[in-house]
Scaffold this motif. Structure first.
Motif, PDB file in Angstrom:
ATOM      1  N   SER A   1       0.823  -1.207   0.000  1.00 26.78           N
ATOM      2  CA  SER A   1       0.000   0.000   0.000  1.00 26.78           C
ATOM      3  C   SER A   1       0.858   1.258   0.000  1.00 26.78           C
ATOM      4  N   GLN A   2       2.015   1.224   0.665  1.00 21.64           N
ATOM      5  CA  GLN A   2       2.948   2.353   0.614  1.00 21.64           C
ATOM      6  C   GLN A   2       3.441   2.563  -0.813  1.00 21.64           C
ATOM      7  N   ILE A   3       3.866   1.490  -1.439  1.00 23.53           N
ATOM      8  CA  ILE A   3       4.403   1.577  -2.803  1.00 23.53           C
ATOM      9  C   ILE A   3       3.337   2.095  -3.764  1.00 23.53           C
ATOM     10  N   ASN A   4       2.106   1.613  -3.597  1.00 21.87           N
ATOM     11  CA  ASN A   4       1.008   1.988  -4.494  1.00 21.87           C
ATOM     12  C   ASN A   4       0.335   3.307  -4.107  1.00 21.87           C
ATOM     13  N   HIS A   5       0.780   3.921  -3.044  1.00 16.20           N
ATOM     14  CA  HIS A   5       0.222   5.193  -2.572  1.00 16.20           C
ATOM     15  C   HIS A   5      -1.277   5.095  -2.310  1.00 16.20           C
ATOM     16  N   CYS A   6      -1.703   3.974  -1.742  1.00 24.75           N
ATOM     17  CA  CYS A   6      -3.120   3.787  -1.444  1.00 24.75           C
ATOM     18  C   CYS A   6      -3.388   4.220   0.000  1.00 24.75           C
ATOM     19  N   ALA A   7      -3.794   5.461   0.158  1.00 22.03           N
ATOM     20  CA  ALA A   7      -4.013   6.028   1.484  1.00 22.03           C
ATOM     21  C   ALA A   7      -5.109   5.288   2.245  1.00 22.03           C
ATOM     22  N   PHE A   8      -6.168   4.899   1.555  1.00 22.36           N
ATOM     23  CA  PHE A   8      -7.256   4.176   2.210  1.00 22.36           C
ATOM     24  C   PHE A   8      -6.746   2.864   2.809  1.00 22.36           C
ATOM     25  N   CYS A   9      -6.002   2.101   2.012  1.00 26.74           N
ATOM     26  CA  CYS A   9      -5.479   0.819   2.493  1.00 26.74           C
ATOM     27  C   CYS A   9      -4.429   1.016   3.583  1.00 26.74           C
ATOM     28  N   LEU A  10      -3.613   2.045   3.470  1.00 24.74           N
ATOM     29  CA  LEU A  10      -2.646   2.335   4.530  1.00 24.74           C
ATOM     30  C   LEU A  10      -3.353   2.625   5.840  1.00 24.74           C
ATOM     31  N   ASP A  11      -4.413   3.419   5.781  1.00 27.86           N
ATOM     32  CA  ASP A  11      -5.203   3.715   6.974  1.00 27.86           C
ATOM     33  C   ASP A  11      -5.737   2.419   7.574  1.00 27.86           C
ATOM     34  N   MET A  12      -6.346   1.586   6.731  1.00 27.21           N
ATOM     35  CA  MET A  12      -6.954   0.346   7.205  1.00 27.21           C
ATOM     36  C   MET A  12      -5.912  -0.609   7.790  1.00 27.21           C
ATOM     37  N   HIS A  13      -4.864  -0.874   7.052  1.00 29.68           N
ATOM     38  CA  HIS A  13      -3.929  -1.928   7.459  1.00 29.68           C
ATOM     39  C   HIS A  13      -2.989  -1.503   8.573  1.00 29.68           C
ATOM     40  N   THR A  14      -2.641  -0.233   8.657  1.00 32.50           N
ATOM     41  CA  THR A  14      -1.851   0.198   9.815  1.00 32.50           C
ATOM     42  C   THR A  14      -2.718   0.184  11.068  1.00 32.50           C
ATOM     43  N   THR A  15      -3.977   0.571  10.940  1.00 31.07           N
ATOM     44  CA  THR A  15      -4.899   0.519  12.076  1.00 31.07           C
ATOM     45  C   THR A  15      -5.070  -0.914  12.556  1.00 31.07           C
ATOM     46  N   ASP A  16      -5.301  -1.831  11.610  1.00 38.10           N
ATOM     47  CA  ASP A  16      -5.443  -3.246  11.977  1.00 38.10           C
ATOM     48  C   ASP A  16      -4.174  -3.782  12.632  1.00 38.10           C
ATOM     49  N   ALA A  17      -3.023  -3.434  12.071  1.00 39.81           N
ATOM     50  CA  ALA A  17      -1.755  -3.925  12.623  1.00 39.81           C
ATOM     51  C   ALA A  17      -1.547  -3.412  14.044  1.00 39.81           C
ATOM     52  N   LEU A  18      -1.820  -2.146  14.251  1.00 39.96           N
ATOM     53  CA  LEU A  18      -1.685  -1.580  15.600  1.00 39.96           C
ATOM     54  C   LEU A  18      -2.651  -2.251  16.568  1.00 39.96           C
ATOM     55  N   THR A  19      -3.863  -2.481  16.125  1.00 40.33           N
ATOM     56  CA  THR A  19      -4.873  -3.134  16.960  1.00 40.33           C
ATOM     57  C   THR A  19      -4.444  -4.556  17.314  1.00 40.33           C
ATOM     58  N   SER A  20      -3.727  -5.207  16.388  1.00 39.74           N
ATOM     59  CA  SER A  20      -3.266  -6.585  16.605  1.00 39.74           C
ATOM     60  C   SER A  20      -1.976  -6.657  17.417  1.00 39.74           C
ATOM     61  N   GLY A  21      -1.426  -5.502  17.787  1.00 44.36           N
ATOM     62  CA  GLY A  21      -0.237  -5.498  18.630  1.00 44.36           C
ATOM     63  C   GLY A  21       1.068  -5.179  17.930  1.00 44.36           C
ATOM     64  N   GLU A  22       1.010  -4.856  16.637  1.00 46.46           N
ATOM     65  CA  GLU A  22       2.242  -4.467  15.934  1.00 46.46           C
ATOM     66  C   GLU A  22       2.739  -3.157  16.521  1.00 46.46           C
ATOM     67  N   SER A  23       4.052  -2.968  16.529  1.00 44.73           N
ATOM     68  CA  SER A  23       4.615  -1.745  17.103  1.00 44.73           C
ATOM     69  C   SER A  23       4.570  -0.595  16.093  1.00 44.73           C
ATOM     70  N   VAL A  24       4.409   0.590  16.615  1.00 45.18           N
ATOM     71  CA  VAL A  24       4.432   1.798  15.788  1.00 45.18           C
ATOM     72  C   VAL A  24       5.784   1.892  15.091  1.00 45.18           C
ATOM     73  N   GLU A  25       6.831   1.565  15.822  1.00 48.17           N
ATOM     74  CA  GLU A  25       8.185   1.672  15.289  1.00 48.17           C
ATOM     75  C   GLU A  25       8.371   0.812  14.033  1.00 48.17           C
ATOM     76  N   ARG A  26       7.913  -0.431  14.071  1.00 45.80           N
ATOM     77  CA  ARG A  26       8.077  -1.312  12.906  1.00 45.80           C
ATOM     78  C   ARG A  26       7.229  -0.831  11.729  1.00 45.80           C
ATOM     79  N   ILE A  27       6.054  -0.288  12.009  1.00 45.57           N
ATOM     80  CA  ILE A  27       5.212   0.234  10.928  1.00 45.57           C
ATOM     81  C   ILE A  27       5.863   1.465  10.311  1.00 45.57           C
ATOM     82  N   VAL A  28       6.339   2.370  11.133  1.00 46.47           N
ATOM     83  CA  VAL A  28       6.971   3.595  10.638  1.00 46.47           C
ATOM     84  C   VAL A  28       8.237   3.265   9.850  1.00 46.47           C
ATOM     85  N   GLN A  29       9.026   2.337  10.321  1.00 50.96           N
ATOM     86  CA  GLN A  29      10.294   1.987   9.669  1.00 50.96           C
ATOM     87  C   GLN A  29      10.110   1.197   8.376  1.00 50.96           C
ATOM     88  N   LEU A  30       8.924   0.666   8.137  1.00 53.03           N
ATOM     89  CA  LEU A  30       8.709  -0.199   6.983  1.00 53.03           C
ATOM     90  C   LEU A  30       9.002   0.487   5.655  1.00 53.03           C
TER      91      LEU A  30
END
Length: 168
Positions: free
Chosen positions: A57-86
Motif C-alpha cells: 500500500s505504501q508503494i502503491n500510494h493507497c491512502a485508504f489501504c494504509l489507513d486500514m492496514h496500519t490501524t489493523d496492525a496496531l490493533t493486533s499489537g504491531e509496534s508503531v516503530e516497525r510500521i513507521v520503519q517499513l
C-alpha cells in the motif's frame, strides 16, 4: 491553523472526493477479493500479512489501504516503530526477521513488476524462508493487496474513516 491553511485544506478535500463506490457497484468482484484475502489469511502469519499489506500500500500510494492496514496492525499489537520503519526497511533491517525481509522484498518485486519482474535472487530468498505452500499463499496475499490498492487508488477511496471490525 491559520485561515489560509484552513482554506488550503478545504481545497484539497474538495479535490479528493471518491469517484465511485466500487464495492457497491461491483459487489461480486469485491466479494471475490474478500474470499481470496480470507483464504490467504488462514495460511499466512497475521503479523507478516500486515507487513505485506502495508508495504504494498505504501508503494502503491493507497491512502485508504494504509489507513486500514496500519490501524489493523496496531490493533493486533504491531509496534508503531516497525510500521513507521517499513518504508525505509532497507536501512532498518534490524527491526524485521529474515523471513519478514524476504516477504517484504518479494512484495516489492511483485508490486513493481516493471522494475525487472521478480528477480531470481528475490524469489530464491523467499523460497529459502517459506515452504512451497507458504510461498504460494504469500504470493496470493501480495496479489490480493495489489488488487485492493488499485481499486482504492483508481476510485480515490478516502482514508480516515476505517474502524477495526467495521465495514470496509
Amino acid at each position: 491553523m491559520t485561515n489560509t491553511e484552513v482554506h488550503e485544506n478545504q481545497h484539497l478535500l474538495a479535490e479528493h472526493t471518491q469517484r465511485l463506490d466500487w464495492m457497491a457497484l461491483a459487489p461480486e468482484a469485491f466479494k471475490a477479493l474478500l474470499r481470496l484475502d480470507t483464504a490467504v489469511r488462514k495460511n499466512i502469519d497475521s503479523r507478516l500479512h500486515d507487513l505485506v499489506k502495508i508495504r504494498a500500500s505504501q508503494i502503491n500510494h493507497c491512502a485508504f489501504c494504509l489507513d486500514m492496514h496500519t490501524t489493523d496492525a496496531l490493533t493486533s499489537g504491531e509496534s508503531v516503530e516497525r510500521i513507521v520503519q517499513l518504508s525505509a526497511w532497507t536501512e532498518s533491517r534490524h527491526f524485521y526477521t529474515a523471513k519478514e525481509i524476504a516477504a517484504i522484498e518479494l512484495t516489492e518485486a511483485i508490486t513493481v513488476l516493471t522494475d525487472g519482474f521478480v528477480p531470481d535472487e528475490v524469489y530464491a530468498k523467499a523460497a529459502q524462508e517459506f515452504d512451497e505452500t507458504e510461498l504460494a499463499h504469500l504470493i496470493a496475499a501480495i496479489v490480493a493487496i495489489n488488487a485492493f490498492n488499485r481499486f482504492g487508488v483508481s476510485t480515490r477511496m478516502i482514508p480516515g474513516h476505517y474502524t477495526p471490525g467495521g465495514s470496509h
